[in-house]
Design a protein around this motif. Sequence first.
Motif, short mmCIF file in Angstrom:
data_model
loop_
_atom_site.label_atom_id
_atom_site.label_comp_id
_atom_site.label_asym_id
_atom_site.label_seq_id
_atom_site.Cartn_x
_atom_site.Cartn_y
_atom_site.Cartn_z
N ASP A 276 45.50 73.68 -19.61
CA ASP A 276 45.42 74.88 -20.46
C ASP A 276 46.37 75.93 -19.88
O ASP A 276 46.12 76.43 -18.78
CB ASP A 276 43.99 75.41 -20.50
N PRO A 277 47.44 76.28 -20.57
CA PRO A 277 48.42 77.21 -20.02
C PRO A 277 48.00 78.68 -20.08
O PRO A 277 48.67 79.53 -19.51
CB PRO A 277 49.65 76.98 -20.89
N ARG A 278 46.88 78.95 -20.74
CA ARG A 278 46.48 80.35 -20.94
C ARG A 278 45.84 80.94 -19.69
O ARG A 278 44.84 80.42 -19.20
CB ARG A 278 45.51 80.45 -22.11
N LEU A 279 46.42 82.02 -19.20
CA LEU A 279 45.84 82.77 -18.11
C LEU A 279 44.55 83.41 -18.62
O LEU A 279 44.57 84.12 -19.63
CB LEU A 279 46.83 83.84 -17.64
N LYS B 238 55.34 77.20 -18.48
CA LYS B 238 55.24 78.62 -18.13
C LYS B 238 53.80 78.93 -17.73
O LYS B 238 53.55 79.65 -16.76
CB LYS B 238 55.66 79.49 -19.32
N GLY B 239 52.83 78.38 -18.45
CA GLY B 239 51.43 78.58 -18.10
C GLY B 239 51.08 77.97 -16.75
O GLY B 239 50.24 78.51 -16.01
N ASP C 18 52.15 80.50 -14.33
CA ASP C 18 51.25 81.65 -14.40
C ASP C 18 49.92 81.39 -13.70
O ASP C 18 49.39 82.26 -13.00
CB ASP C 18 50.94 82.03 -15.85
N ARG C 19 49.37 80.20 -13.86
CA ARG C 19 48.03 79.91 -13.37
C ARG C 19 47.99 79.26 -11.98
O ARG C 19 47.03 79.47 -11.24
CB ARG C 19 47.29 79.02 -14.36
#
Length: 196
Positions: free
Chosen positions: A45-48, A95-96, A99-100
């Motif tokens: 899951d790329p979402r921060l 990119k996620g 970020d994570r």
Amino acid sequence: MRILMVLAHPLEDSFAASVARIAKETLEANGHTVDLLDLYREDFDPRLSARERGSYFSDRYDSSAAASWIARLRAADGLVLVFPQWWFNFPAILKGFFDRVFAPGVAFDHDPAGGRIVPRLGNIKLFWALTTTGSPWWVVHLYMGNPVGRLLKRGIAAFCGKGLDFRMISLHDMDRATEAKRKRHLERVGALVSRI
């Protein structure tokens, strides 16, 4: 050397998957251990999250949701990224990942005085990117200024590690690449990776 190879492409039969396969086989044939992290197949899951972002500048960043991927990064001596460039950038899932997983307390520490961040990825000695782009070389480098290369080398690699062996190997004009050109690129990747 223990290599974390991160693949970021939604199609299992993609050219990026072929590049990853050649690189992995070559590295293993030369005695390296390769941990293949296929972001799509592992449903990354790329979402921060709100919890992650809310603790970003605190004394204790909450990395619990990404702990398994962070452990794999910490266990590696080298990092090889395999991905296509879309719109002169990383796929969103990659990119996620940055970020994570390349998080405070993991890849860097915040400078308490508010200055430049302090690199923490001392375990990573090698940072390579194996990538493709749909645009010709001159568009990527002369017109766009090679944004992905600059982000990886001057941003992520330089801010998170020191003295890294950085290399980016690209196949340009992928949208018009013939089968012969793709085959030559796979051979080039194999030859270059065999030097690691």
